[in-house]
Structure formats: C-alpha cells, structure tokens
Write a protein that holds these residues in place. Structure first.
Motif, PDB file in Angstrom:
ATOM      1  N   THR A  75      -2.191  -1.564  -9.641  1.00 24.34           N
ATOM      2  CA  THR A  75      -2.467  -1.310  -8.225  1.00 24.34           C
ATOM      3  C   THR A  75      -1.534  -0.259  -7.638  1.00 24.34           C
ATOM      4  N   GLY A  76      -0.781   0.438  -8.487  1.00 19.98           N
ATOM      5  CA  GLY A  76      -0.078   1.635  -8.045  1.00 19.98           C
ATOM      6  C   GLY A  76       1.367   1.488  -7.606  1.00 19.98           C
ATOM      7  N   ASP A  77       2.023   0.380  -7.903  1.00 28.11           N
ATOM      8  CA  ASP A  77       3.401   0.202  -7.443  1.00 28.11           C
ATOM      9  C   ASP A  77       4.353   1.261  -7.999  1.00 28.11           C
ATOM     10  N   PHE A  78       4.236   1.545  -9.297  1.00 24.24           N
ATOM     11  CA  PHE A  78       5.104   2.556  -9.911  1.00 24.24           C
ATOM     12  C   PHE A  78       4.807   3.933  -9.310  1.00 24.24           C
ATOM     13  N   ALA A  79       3.528   4.217  -9.088  1.00 23.32           N
ATOM     14  CA  ALA A  79       3.132   5.495  -8.497  1.00 23.32           C
ATOM     15  C   ALA A  79       3.732   5.661  -7.101  1.00 23.32           C
ATOM     16  N   ILE A  80       3.788   4.583  -6.339  1.00 22.96           N
ATOM     17  CA  ILE A  80       4.361   4.635  -4.989  1.00 22.96           C
ATOM     18  C   ILE A  80       5.856   4.941  -5.044  1.00 22.96           C
ATOM     19  N   ASP A  81       6.563   4.324  -5.985  1.00 25.78           N
ATOM     20  CA  ASP A  81       7.998   4.605  -6.130  1.00 25.78           C
ATOM     21  C   ASP A  81       8.225   6.057  -6.551  1.00 25.78           C
ATOM     22  N   LEU A  82       7.370   6.571  -7.421  1.00 26.36           N
ATOM     23  CA  LEU A  82       7.466   7.980  -7.806  1.00 26.36           C
ATOM     24  C   LEU A  82       7.203   8.886  -6.605  1.00 26.36           C
TER      25      LEU A  82
END
Length: 256
Positions: A75-82
């Motif tokens: 659901t994109g958690d890592f993408a949000i941190d990036l």
C-alpha cells in the motif's frame, strides 16, 4: 497526486510449475488481506515497521530531486518514506503485482511530498528502462517472489550506475537464546492474532516464508551475483530484521 497504471497481461508461461503456483497463491493471499494490511502490519510488528523503513531510507541516502522505485510496495509505505526524502522535485514509483494492494494505497500516496506513481508490475519483469532510479527498494517482499535472483537482478538493472539497491526483510535471529521466543511468537501468537483481525492463512504463511527464506549471507551473495558491490548488512531486532544495501557499479570512464 498518485497515479495507477493498468495491470499488464499475465505471463503466457511460467518458468516452472512451482513458480506459477506460488505467484498465484501469493497474489490471491495479499488481495484477500489488502483492506486490513496496514492495521495488521502495525499490530503484529508493534508498530516497529515504520521505524525500520525510515532507517532503511536514511541508509540509502537518496538525494533531493532523485527518482526512486519501491517494488513489492503493497500500500505504498516505503514509497511514501522515499518521497519524503527526495522532496517535492523528486519522483517515486511504487510497484506491486497485487492490484488490490496498489488501489488501497492510492489515498495515502496521493498526499505524499513527491509525486508517487503506483503501478501494477511484477518485480521479476520490471517494465522500466535500465539505469533509471537512484534508489531501488523492497520492504518485506523479496521472500515472497518465486525467483529471488531474478528479482534482485531486475532491481539492479533499473538502478542507476552508482545507485543503491536496498532490501529490508525478516531473517532468523542471530542469538540462539532468542530463537525460541521468536518461534513462539511467529508460530503460535502471530497466526492467532492474524486470524482474529483478518485471514489466519496469511499469517500462517508469514512465519513459514521466514523459516524458508535464504540466510543474510546468501542474500548478500545474491546481490553480488546481480552486479552489486559494497554490500552492507544492518541487523535490527537481534537479527530478526535485516537491511541489505548494495551499490551498482558506476560506468567506467571513457578514455580518449
């Protein structure tokens, strides 16, 4: 604003019968828990998964304005941190082969600092040009793929020369005394909690996938085989969580 790409057609053939079965099983399993995936991650990791990802991003050192890719993004958690690390001028792609997971992440990624494009894509056949991303990450997803070497090689292919490939994943604890406690939680407690909140099957699969996942040493070797160098391993939580970081060799300078 987050975007979503249409899913690509299924492969015409799978490399082996086992691979095809695993791909279908994993995709269907995550589709079945997509609505409660974020809640379960927080409950079952005691909310530590957020700190682990933030640390992985800091170790990867993405620069302001960089382009980054997170595979098996869920659901994109890592993408949000990036996205927070690269800033408003940066761009992040989050890809996953499970479309319900991608769709459930759209509302979160839409408000990120940088533009995040959410795509349905298979990490073993990434639809991106070579040498594109400064940082390529995967968080708690590489053990679910059928061919780990193929997936890591694809991550290395799309990384820029001099870019980093980051793998955040569970592993077996380093200390022998700690293993019985971890096994009790994984094989007794976790499936029961998962069953109360979602599908027990998914949280029976999780500890089994950890049990059969490759060692930290083998994963380092896999990254080296993909052409990555300067492999660093950071153990967290007594070694139950590992961050592997490898660097893609820069292009050789042309001689006149």
């Amino acid at each position: 604003m987050a975007e979503i790409a249409e899913p690509k057609p299924e492969r015409e053939t799978a490399p082996t019968h086992y691979t095809g079965k695993k791909e279908v099983y994993v995709r269907d399993m995550f589709a079945g828990i997509a609505d409660r995936y974020d809640l379960l991650n927080s409950v079952l990791s005691f909310n530590q998964h957020k700190a682990w990802r933030r640390l992985a991003v800091r170790l990867a050192k993405p620069t302001q304005g960089a382009h980054c890719l997170d595979v098996c993004t869920g659901t994109g958690d890592f993408a949000i941190d990036l996205a927070s690390a690269v800033g408003a001028k940066g761009r992040v792609v989050g890809s996953d082969f499970c479309e319900p997971m991608i769709r459930n992440g759209l509302h979160k990624t839409a408000t990120a600092v940088a533009t995040i494009t959410m795509m349905v894509a298979d990490c073993e056949q990434l639809p991106y040009p070579s040498n594109t991303f400064e940082v390529v990450t995967v968080g708690f997803g590489i053990r679910n793929v059928a061919h780990i070497q193929q997936a890591v090689s694809e991550m290395a292919r799309v990384a820029q020369p001099g870019g980093r490939v980051v793998i955040l994943e569970f592993n077996r604890p380093l200390q022998r005394w700690y293993k019985p406690f971890i096994d009790f939680y994984l094989f007794q407690v976790l499936p029961r909690i998962g069953g109360l909140l979602s599908r027990k099957e998914a949280y029976t699969y999780l500890p089994e996938s950890m049990r059969h996942f490759v060692s930290r040493e083998k994963l380092s070797e896999t990254m080296q085989n993909a052409g990555l160098t300067d492999i660093q391993v950071h153990d967290l939580n007594f070694g139950t969580v590992c961050i592997h970081i490898g660097t893609k060799l820069p292009r050789a300078k042309e001689t006149v």
